[in-house]
Motif scaffolding. Structure first.
Motif, PDB file in Angstrom:
ATOM      1  N   LYS A 126       1.493  -1.672   0.054  1.00  0.00           N
ATOM      2  CA  LYS A 126      -0.232  -0.258  -0.006  1.00  0.00           C
ATOM      3  C   LYS A 126       0.909   1.395   0.119  1.00  0.00           C
ATOM      4  O   LYS A 126       1.909   1.361   0.379  1.00  0.00           O
ATOM      5  N   PRO A 148      -6.618  -6.625  -2.683  1.00  0.00           N
ATOM      6  CA  PRO A 148      -5.702  -5.807  -1.987  1.00  0.00           C
ATOM      7  C   PRO A 148      -6.154  -6.934  -0.313  1.00  0.00           C
ATOM      8  O   PRO A 148      -6.007  -8.012  -0.239  1.00  0.00           O
ATOM      9  N   GLU A 152      -5.123   3.189  -2.541  1.00  0.00           N
ATOM     10  CA  GLU A 152      -4.742   2.834  -2.493  1.00  0.00           C
ATOM     11  C   GLU A 152      -4.801   1.300  -1.590  1.00  0.00           C
ATOM     12  O   GLU A 152      -4.734   1.578  -0.373  1.00  0.00           O
ATOM     13  N   SER A 153      -5.305  -0.058  -2.335  1.00  0.00           N
ATOM     14  CA  SER A 153      -4.658  -1.227  -1.306  1.00  0.00           C
ATOM     15  C   SER A 153      -3.631  -1.872  -1.799  1.00  0.00           C
ATOM     16  O   SER A 153      -3.146  -2.361  -2.351  1.00  0.00           O
ATOM     17  N   GLY A 154      -2.654  -3.188  -0.807  1.00  0.00           N
ATOM     18  CA  GLY A 154      -1.865  -3.619  -0.370  1.00  0.00           C
ATOM     19  C   GLY A 154      -2.718  -4.919  -1.515  1.00  0.00           C
ATOM     20  O   GLY A 154      -3.359  -5.340  -1.453  1.00  0.00           O
ATOM     21  N   SER A 196      -0.806   4.368  -0.864  1.00  0.00           N
ATOM     22  CA  SER A 196      -1.211   6.370  -0.528  1.00  0.00           C
ATOM     23  C   SER A 196      -2.542   5.461   0.024  1.00  0.00           C
ATOM     24  O   SER A 196      -2.939   4.205   0.360  1.00  0.00           O
ATOM     25  N   TYR A 253      -3.426  -5.332   7.924  1.00  0.00           N
ATOM     26  CA  TYR A 253      -2.166  -4.733   8.268  1.00  0.00           C
ATOM     27  C   TYR A 253      -1.008  -4.864   9.289  1.00  0.00           C
ATOM     28  O   TYR A 253      -0.417  -4.744   9.874  1.00  0.00           O
TER      29      TYR A 253
END
Length: 148
Positions: free
Chosen positions: A71, A144, A76-78, A73, A148
């Protein structure tokens, strides 16, 4: 693209360390430069501050996976599998090298003034190639990551 031995030698001769070389090679493949990122990678040199702890090739590889799949921004997703990708790299690294620590791999201290052994080049090349393999194997599943 496999690691270019001449390019790696060139970067090492310019004073870049393992973690920096991995990221420079990755950025080269993307046709990009990012001097600030390369400067930040200096903190990982020699096993984080030349402490001999976690190998810079491994941490550089993890950062390159993050650059590709993380990720970056708020909007945005990882990647869904980024954590699995990182775990795969770490498990492979430890299996191949017997340790994740510089001193354990090299059987020597990285005290100030000690040069990086030639063996580090092989470790960097193999790690960069493995990272590229992991990224390619997961490139078709850009979902995504909610962890986290």
């Amino acid at each position: 693209m496999p690691a270019d031995a001449f390019r790696m030698f060139q970067l090492a001769a310019q004073g870049f360390c393992c973690s920096q070389i991995i990221l420079i090679l990755g950025l080269d493949d993307l046709g990009k430069e990012n001097p600030d990122l390369i400067k930040a990678m200096h903190g990982l040199c020699g096993g984080i501050g030349r402490s001999g702890k976690t190998c810079g090739a491994l941490t550089g590889g993890a950062c390159l996976i993050g650059l590709s799949a993380g990720k970056g921004s708020p909007g945005e997703s990882g990647h869904l599998k980024i954590n699995a990708m990182l775990k795969e790299l770490m498990n492979w690294f430890e299996d191949v090298h017997g340790s994740i620590e510089c001193e354990g791999i090299l059987d020597q201290s990285l005290d100030e003034g000690n040069e990086y052994p030639v063996r580090c080049g092989n470790i960097v090349a193999a790690t960069f190639n493995k990272v590229q393999e992991i990224i390619a194997a997961n490139s078709e599943d850009p979902e995504p990551d909610e962890e986290y």
